[in-house]
Design a protein around this motif. Sequence first.
Motif, PDB file in Angstrom:
ATOM      1  N   THR A  58       0.825  -1.216   0.000  1.00 14.65           N
ATOM      2  CA  THR A  58       0.000   0.000   0.000  1.00 14.65           C
ATOM      3  C   THR A  58       0.856   1.262   0.000  1.00 14.65           C
ATOM      4  N   SER A  59       2.165   1.111   0.181  1.00 14.04           N
ATOM      5  CA  SER A  59       3.037   2.278   0.301  1.00 14.04           C
ATOM      6  C   SER A  59       3.185   3.032  -1.017  1.00 14.04           C
ATOM      7  N   PHE A  60       3.064   2.325  -2.137  1.00 14.75           N
ATOM      8  CA  PHE A  60       3.221   2.968  -3.436  1.00 14.75           C
ATOM      9  C   PHE A  60       2.110   3.982  -3.671  1.00 14.75           C
ATOM     10  N   TYR A  61       0.895   3.551  -3.410  1.00 15.65           N
ATOM     11  CA  TYR A  61      -0.230   4.476  -3.556  1.00 15.65           C
ATOM     12  C   TYR A  61      -0.209   5.541  -2.468  1.00 15.65           C
ATOM     13  N   GLN A  62       0.214   5.147  -1.276  1.00 19.87           N
ATOM     14  CA  GLN A  62       0.271   6.099  -0.161  1.00 19.87           C
ATOM     15  C   GLN A  62       1.191   7.278  -0.491  1.00 19.87           C
ATOM     16  N   ALA A  63       2.230   7.022  -1.270  1.00 21.49           N
ATOM     17  CA  ALA A  63       3.153   8.096  -1.632  1.00 21.49           C
ATOM     18  C   ALA A  63       2.440   9.200  -2.405  1.00 21.49           C
ATOM     19  N   PHE A  64       1.464   8.836  -3.225  1.00 21.21           N
ATOM     20  CA  PHE A  64       0.694   9.853  -3.947  1.00 21.21           C
ATOM     21  C   PHE A  64      -0.191  10.648  -2.995  1.00 21.21           C
ATOM     22  N   ARG A  65      -0.775   9.972  -2.039  1.00 21.08           N
ATOM     23  CA  ARG A  65      -1.616  10.680  -1.067  1.00 21.08           C
ATOM     24  C   ARG A  65      -0.786  11.605  -0.178  1.00 21.08           C
ATOM     25  N   ASN A  66       0.459  11.206   0.067  1.00 17.38           N
ATOM     26  CA  ASN A  66       1.318  12.020   0.933  1.00 17.38           C
ATOM     27  C   ASN A  66       1.709  13.349   0.292  1.00 17.38           C
ATOM     28  N   MET A  67       1.562  13.471  -1.028  1.00 18.10           N
ATOM     29  CA  MET A  67       1.935  14.719  -1.692  1.00 18.10           C
ATOM     30  C   MET A  67       1.150  15.917  -1.173  1.00 18.10           C
ATOM     31  N   LYS A  68      -0.077  15.670  -0.722  1.00 14.88           N
ATOM     32  CA  LYS A  68      -0.914  16.802  -0.311  1.00 14.88           C
ATOM     33  C   LYS A  68      -0.376  17.475   0.953  1.00 14.88           C
ATOM     34  N   LYS A  69       0.571  16.833   1.635  1.00 11.87           N
ATOM     35  CA  LYS A  69       1.149  17.428   2.841  1.00 11.87           C
ATOM     36  C   LYS A  69       2.284  18.392   2.522  1.00 11.87           C
ATOM     37  N   TYR A  70       2.679  18.453   1.235  1.00  8.42           N
ATOM     38  CA  TYR A  70       3.873  19.202   0.873  1.00  8.42           C
ATOM     39  C   TYR A  70       3.582  20.278  -0.169  1.00  8.42           C
ATOM     40  N   ALA A  71       4.411  21.303  -0.135  1.00  7.72           N
ATOM     41  CA  ALA A  71       4.479  22.241  -1.250  1.00  7.72           C
ATOM     42  C   ALA A  71       5.500  21.685  -2.235  1.00  7.72           C
ATOM     43  N   PHE A  72       5.278  21.906  -3.522  1.00 11.50           N
ATOM     44  CA  PHE A  72       6.205  21.375  -4.514  1.00 11.50           C
ATOM     45  C   PHE A  72       5.985  22.054  -5.859  1.00 11.50           C
ATOM     46  N   THR A  73       6.874  21.766  -6.767  1.00 11.22           N
ATOM     47  CA  THR A  73       6.762  22.222  -8.149  1.00 11.22           C
ATOM     48  C   THR A  73       6.622  20.997  -9.043  1.00 11.22           C
ATOM     49  N   ALA A  74       5.769  21.088 -10.031  1.00 14.57           N
ATOM     50  CA  ALA A  74       5.573  19.979 -10.957  1.00 14.57           C
ATOM     51  C   ALA A  74       5.541  20.503 -12.385  1.00 14.57           C
ATOM     52  N   GLU A  75       6.169  19.764 -13.271  1.00 17.76           N
ATOM     53  CA  GLU A  75       6.115  20.072 -14.695  1.00 17.76           C
ATOM     54  C   GLU A  75       5.522  18.871 -15.414  1.00 17.76           C
ATOM     55  N   ASN A  76       4.576  19.104 -16.297  1.00 16.59           N
ATOM     56  CA  ASN A  76       4.051  17.993 -17.070  1.00 16.59           C
ATOM     57  C   ASN A  76       3.792  18.405 -18.507  1.00 16.59           C
ATOM     58  N   SER A  77       4.114  17.492 -19.403  1.00 12.44           N
ATOM     59  CA  SER A  77       3.947  17.703 -20.835  1.00 12.44           C
ATOM     60  C   SER A  77       3.132  16.567 -21.415  1.00 12.44           C
ATOM     61  N   ILE A  78       2.183  16.908 -22.281  1.00 15.45           N
ATOM     62  CA  ILE A  78       1.375  15.920 -22.986  1.00 15.45           C
ATOM     63  C   ILE A  78       1.525  16.183 -24.481  1.00 15.45           C
ATOM     64  N   TYR A  79       1.898  15.175 -25.227  1.00 14.03           N
ATOM     65  CA  TYR A  79       2.002  15.268 -26.675  1.00 14.03           C
ATOM     66  C   TYR A  79       0.982  14.334 -27.308  1.00 14.03           C
ATOM     67  N   THR A  80       0.348  14.759 -28.387  1.00 22.98           N
ATOM     68  CA  THR A  80      -0.540  13.896 -29.157  1.00 22.98           C
ATOM     69  C   THR A  80       0.002  13.783 -30.575  1.00 22.98           C
ATOM     70  N   TYR A  81      -0.344  12.662 -31.250  1.00 27.35           N
ATOM     71  CA  TYR A  81       0.248  12.353 -32.551  1.00 27.35           C
ATOM     72  C   TYR A  81      -0.807  11.832 -33.511  1.00 27.35           C
ATOM     73  N   ASP A  82      -0.494  11.957 -34.814  1.00 23.05           N
ATOM     74  CA  ASP A  82      -1.361  11.367 -35.819  1.00 23.05           C
ATOM     75  C   ASP A  82      -0.856   9.971 -36.168  1.00 23.05           C
ATOM     76  N   LYS A  83      -1.437   9.341 -37.187  1.00 22.76           N
ATOM     77  CA  LYS A  83      -1.077   7.974 -37.528  1.00 22.76           C
ATOM     78  C   LYS A  83       0.369   7.839 -37.999  1.00 22.76           C
ATOM     79  N   LYS A  84       0.944   8.933 -38.481  1.00 18.19           N
ATOM     80  CA  LYS A  84       2.329   8.909 -38.928  1.00 18.19           C
ATOM     81  C   LYS A  84       3.279   9.368 -37.825  1.00 18.19           C
ATOM     82  N   ASN A  85       2.742   9.473 -36.602  1.00 21.30           N
ATOM     83  CA  ASN A  85       3.518   9.894 -35.432  1.00 21.30           C
ATOM     84  C   ASN A  85       4.028  11.326 -35.520  1.00 21.30           C
ATOM     85  N   LYS A  86       3.360  12.132 -36.288  1.00 20.58           N
ATOM     86  CA  LYS A  86       3.646  13.557 -36.339  1.00 20.58           C
ATOM     87  C   LYS A  86       2.887  14.245 -35.213  1.00 20.58           C
TER      88      LYS A  86
END
Length: 310
Positions: A58-86
């Motif tokens: 249960t510790s793996f999931y608990q680590a996500f719940r523990n984030m709410k106790k902290y201040a932090f910085t997060a960067e996230n990127s999402i890319y989408t592609y067509d059938k030719k991977n463009k």
Amino acid sequence: MKYRLLVLLLLCGLKGYNQEIQRFTADTIKTIQLDSAVNITAERLSVETFIRAVTTDTSFYQAFRNMKKYAFTAENSIYTYDKKNKVTGRLYRKVKRQTSAPWLQYVVKQDTGHLFKKNGKYELYTAEMFDYIFMNAYQSAYTDGPSAVGKASGANAGYKEKLKTLIFSPGRPVKGLPFIGDKTEIFTANMRQYYDYAFSSGTYLDSIPVYRFKVTVKPDLSRWTKGSLMIKELTTIFDKRNFEILGRYVDMKYSNMLFDFDVQMNIEMRYFGEEKLPAKISYQGNWNVPLKKQERASVLVLQSGYHQGR
């Protein structure tokens, strides 16, 4: 039918990569240096030891719940592609979370291409579900309860819950998914004939002694049998000192008349002080359902700067 297959969005992979953009390799093992001389039988460990740890942890999931106790910085990127991977769309966000506020501060938020519908919702279920699972972790919706990440609501609530099972409890059955609900049970007596289970010793991030437990499809199986197995690899990294999970890599692929998907996903933890917290999440995938637009996407999430207080 489309809602019954929503959860499959995280079960996707990318075949061939666009050379014009960096793709994120979902591979926890690249942070592991295996010891040249491995001698762990003397410690009375066995495959069963690791299977019990994977299925009961249960510790793996608990680590996500523990984030709410902290201040932090997060960067996230999402890319989408067509059938030719463009690349057809990109979303980049840099956010800060303060413990004194239940919301996020967007330092940077940029998007290009076709990511959103006219009503502001995502074009792809992949992005929607990924936001639900991981962006939700930044907010107060992550509770200290024993079961799940917040409480999903709306028409897709049940499928979001099933998706969390796939991520945080691999090896358990996922009820309610057509044709694949029992294919996640890779530790049952019947499924063990199709998999190799191996563990070894190593070092994580140059300093943490770990065990690597790797489950892979047996190489000598027939092509038909391999095709019927959904989980191709599940690798788990355990801290030797407390036997908690520090990393998880999963490779899943499946195809039938209704849909096909191919996904690689990696989640890595790091210690910040005495607390184990998420540090990196990478995903790449593709899924295809009849009468729906094929989805191809990759995601990278980096967490840093954890600290308590404002």
